[in-house]
Enzyme design. Structure first.
Site, PDB file in Angstrom:
ATOM      1  N   GLY A 101       0.804  -1.222   0.000  1.00  0.00           N
ATOM      2  CA  GLY A 101       0.000   0.000   0.000  1.00  0.00           C
ATOM      3  C   GLY A 101       0.833   1.265   0.000  1.00  0.00           C
ATOM      4  NE  ARG A 104       8.531   6.477   0.681  1.00  0.00           N
ATOM      5  CZ  ARG A 104       9.799   6.693   0.487  1.00  0.00           C
ATOM      6  NH1 ARG A 104      10.371   7.724   1.046  1.00  0.00           N
ATOM      7  NH2 ARG A 104      10.489   5.886  -0.267  1.00  0.00           N
ATOM      8  CE  LYS A 124       8.384   7.699  -3.297  1.00  0.00           C
ATOM      9  NZ  LYS A 124       8.955   7.063  -4.494  1.00  0.00           N
ATOM     10  CG  ASP A 136      10.115   8.139   8.214  1.00  0.00           C
ATOM     11  OD1 ASP A 136       9.753   7.737   7.087  1.00  0.00           O
ATOM     12  OD2 ASP A 136      11.214   8.688   8.414  1.00  0.00           O
ATOM     13  N   GLY A 137       6.854   7.375   6.864  1.00  0.00           N
ATOM     14  CA  GLY A 137       5.992   8.094   5.926  1.00  0.00           C
ATOM     15  C   GLY A 137       6.639   9.299   5.269  1.00  0.00           C
ATOM     16  NE  ARG A 201       1.445   2.324  -6.665  1.00  0.00           N
ATOM     17  CZ  ARG A 201       2.660   2.818  -6.528  1.00  0.00           C
ATOM     18  NH1 ARG A 201       3.698   2.016  -6.592  1.00  0.00           N
ATOM     19  NH2 ARG A 201       2.850   4.098  -6.306  1.00  0.00           N
ATOM     20  CG  ASP A 271       5.345  -2.976  -4.706  1.00  0.00           C
ATOM     21  OD1 ASP A 271       6.024  -3.960  -5.041  1.00  0.00           O
ATOM     22  OD2 ASP A 271       5.805  -2.044  -4.021  1.00  0.00           O
ATOM     23  CG  ASP A 281       6.779   3.720  -6.491  1.00  0.00           C
ATOM     24  OD1 ASP A 281       6.242   4.834  -6.447  1.00  0.00           O
ATOM     25  OD2 ASP A 281       6.516   2.813  -5.695  1.00  0.00           O
TER      26      ASP A 281
HETATM   27  P1  AMP Z   1       9.104   0.759  -2.467  1.00  0.00           P
HETATM   28  O1  AMP Z   1      10.191  -0.256  -2.290  1.00  0.00           O
HETATM   29  O2  AMP Z   1       9.575   2.184  -2.408  1.00  0.00           O
HETATM   30  O3  AMP Z   1       8.235   0.519  -3.640  1.00  0.00           O
HETATM   31  O4  AMP Z   1       8.187   0.634  -1.180  1.00  0.00           O
HETATM   32  C1  AMP Z   1       7.552  -0.546  -0.799  1.00  0.00           C
HETATM   33  C2  AMP Z   1       6.516  -0.228   0.253  1.00  0.00           C
HETATM   34  O5  AMP Z   1       7.118   0.397   1.381  1.00  0.00           O
HETATM   35  C3  AMP Z   1       5.404   0.681  -0.204  1.00  0.00           C
HETATM   36  O6  AMP Z   1       4.243   0.244   0.431  1.00  0.00           O
HETATM   37  C4  AMP Z   1       5.847   2.017   0.314  1.00  0.00           C
HETATM   38  O7  AMP Z   1       4.794   2.918   0.463  1.00  0.00           O
HETATM   39  C5  AMP Z   1       6.467   1.642   1.654  1.00  0.00           C
HETATM   40  N1  AMP Z   1       7.452   2.609   2.129  1.00  0.00           N
HETATM   41  C6  AMP Z   1       8.698   2.846   1.640  1.00  0.00           C
HETATM   42  N2  AMP Z   1       9.306   3.815   2.325  1.00  0.00           N
HETATM   43  C7  AMP Z   1       8.446   4.224   3.288  1.00  0.00           C
HETATM   44  C8  AMP Z   1       8.484   5.206   4.332  1.00  0.00           C
HETATM   45  N3  AMP Z   1       9.541   5.983   4.544  1.00  0.00           N
HETATM   46  N4  AMP Z   1       7.388   5.325   5.110  1.00  0.00           N
HETATM   47  C9  AMP Z   1       6.321   4.552   4.930  1.00  0.00           C
HETATM   48  N5  AMP Z   1       6.216   3.622   3.983  1.00  0.00           N
HETATM   49  C10 AMP Z   1       7.255   3.443   3.166  1.00  0.00           C
HETATM   50 MG    MG Z   2       6.768   1.322  -4.483  1.00  0.00          MG
END
Ligand code: AMP
Ligand code: MG
Length: 519
Positions: A101, A104, A124, A136-137, A201, A271, A281
């Protein structure tokens, strides 16, 4: 700021989460959760893309207002915005990872832009959502700047991509352990507003299939068809088949473009695969300097190299197979899904061939020319030759007396040049002979090549230099890079330094050749 016209179909037509609670949890039976951006201390616009603002009907006057910084830093909502985070799952590095999901990313709403085109606005790094898990979002300046630069550069390169409206500093720091080695440090935070017709996605479908929630899966498929693929007509069964075919085709074209320009996504998890076939992404992505099909910029992937440059087309097909698997319950007969996957391979190979032919400046590139291309790529890899510089310089080749001299800039390693020089010379002669049998005049050939071989790409080290300056509060390097990348196929002699091959210092430096998912 001129008002925007919102038409928020995703939240108004799809089931949402009943809880207004940003704490991490499993969200079932819902495509999205309502969540507000978490306000930041001191939002400041560091950069914006006027082209994207124009799509929304905005110009500099709209952007240069305190209101713009407040909205796109996450401190204020405009009338009509209905912020939410989407629920999706995904296969990460080949394994089903369950619910992921928008952890952030917070969508603000769908704008009907100047031509009635739909643009979803998504922040983002705007704070935690129910999908944030333990994170931390937030996002750091370096990663937000990388997303901002690369999405716009990709657009100007003619590669399908999500766009970026703005880069806003939060005035707050974020703690990050860049290489997961226990050396966390506070870094400046920033929020990007990315913009696309849809952020759906593959993983949005997978999560409902994995939970056997066919009711929600069906709603999401019907919605996607209605909103994002209105051009597909027919009764439901054939429409769904045509849709999957179309997704496969878009993905194939996307991958052919990535291979053409030398883009390595770095985290091709399902995703991170857009249903519209957009690059989405931007994380630990990288650009090929010396051609190396085994290269991955992602340190998290250094071991398995699943997402290495040369393997991306196969991974995309694997990801499409995951999507097909998720959609299976909605198909009485799986043959349209199988046909889609085959179609992917066909379209990819056709597109790749067409683009390779164009890169080489050939009018007709067919079966018989494959060895010529294959041998070149093998030699380029062995001899450590810069992909971008080589193909621009190749357009200047003297057909009557082909030699390596005009290509000298493309070499990283004197020894390897000496070692492979004779083979490269032989290749050039073979190539020149082949060109003489082609129908293009030298002028037409050069034009064709220079339309497919960029002069400028956002090389990792260039973006890193812009980051270093931006972290000191100086946005001039970013501005200049963005300006040059607006016309990546044009010779811009005053910017020759931005077309130079990777300097030695950047070879092993973090951010230039090594990146991690920590952003
Ligand atoms: P990604 O590898 O960037 O595609 O991220 C995979 C998942 O981790 C997705 O659900 C992102 O929203 C979540 N995510 C990555 N970095 C953060 C963050 N700093 N805070 C919250 N969720 C994150
Ligand atoms: Mg992602």
């Amino acid at each position: 700021m001129k008002p925007l016209h919102f038409d928020n179909r995703f939240v108004n037509e799809l089931p949402g989460d009943a809880l207004h609670d940003p704490r991490p949890r499993q969200v079932v039976g819902a495509c999205w959760s309502p969540v507000k951006p978490t306000p930041v201390q001191a939002p400041q616009v560091l950069a914006y893309a006027p082209e994207v603002a124009a799509l929304l009907g905005w110009d500099a006057e709209d952007v240069q207002t305190p209101e713009f910084a407040a909205v796109f830093g996450g401190n204020r909502l405009l009338p009509g915005m209905q912020p939410y985070a989407a629920c999706y799952g995904g296969h990460q590095f080949g394994q089903w990872a369950g619910q992921l999901g928008d952890g952030r990313a917070i969508s603000l709403g769908e704008v009907l832009g100047v031509d009635g085109q739909r643009w979803e606005l998504q922040l983002k790094g705007a704070g935690r959502t129910p999908y944030a898990r333990h994170a931390d979002g937030r996002a750091v300046l370096r990663s937000s700047l990388r997303e901002f630069v690369c999405s716009e550069a990709m657009h100007h390169l003619g590669v399908p991509t999500t766009r970026a409206l703005s880069l806003v500093a939060t005035g707050e720091t974020v703690l990050r352990d860049m290489f997961y080695d226990g050396n966390a440090r506070p870094e400046p935070g920033a929020v990007v507003c990315r913009v696309a017709p849809s952020f759906i996605r593959f993983g949005n479908f997978e999560i409902f299939a994995a939970r056997n929630d066919l009711a929600t899966l069906t709603k999401l498929v019907d919605f996607t068809l209605a909103r994002d693929f209105p051009e597909l007509e027919g009764e439901p069964t054939s429409r769904r088949a045509a849709w999957f075919m179309n997704v496969c085709e878009r993905t194939a074209l996307l991958l052919a473009h990535w291979m053409r320009v030398g883009f390595v996504h770095g985290v091709m998890n399902t995703d991170n695969m857009s249903i519209l076939g957009l690059t989405i992404d931007y994380g630990p992505y990288g650009w090929i300097d010396n051609l190396d099909f085994n290269w991955t910029p992602n340190t998290t992937d250094a071991e398995g190299r699943r997402y290495r440059f040369g393997y991306q087309p196969q991974i995309a097909q694997w990801n499409l197979a995951c999507l097909a698997h998720a959609l299976m319950p909605l198909f009485e007969d799986t043959s349209p899904l199988e046909a889609g996957l085959e179609h992917y391979a066909t379209v990819y190979h056709e597109a790749n061939r067409a683009m390779t032919g164009a890169k080489l400046g050939l009018m007709h590139f067919d079966e018989r020319d494959l060895p010529l291309a294959r041998d070149l790529f093998a030699l380029m890899q062995q001899a450590e030759i810069d992909l971008t510089i080589w193909f621009r310089a190749l357009a200047e080749l003297e057909l009557e007396a082909p030699n390596l001299e005009p290509l000298a800039e493309a070499f990283y390693n004197e020894e390897k040049l000496a070692q492979h020089g004779p083979a490269l010379q032989a290749w050039l002669e073979r190539y020149a002979a082949r060109l003489r049998t082609d129908d293009l005049s030298p002028e037409q050939r050069r034009t064709r090549m220079n339309q497919h071989n960029p002069r400028f790409v956002p090389r990792n080290y260039l973006t890193q230099m812009a980051i270093d300056r931006a972290e000191q509060g100086d946005m001039s390097a970013l501005q200049r890079l963005m300006q040059v990348l607006r016309q990546p196929y044009a010779e811009q002699p005053e910017a020759n330094d931005l077309a130079a091959r990777r300097p030695d210092w950047a070879r092993e430096r973090a951010g230039c050749s090594m990146l991690s998912c920590s952003s």
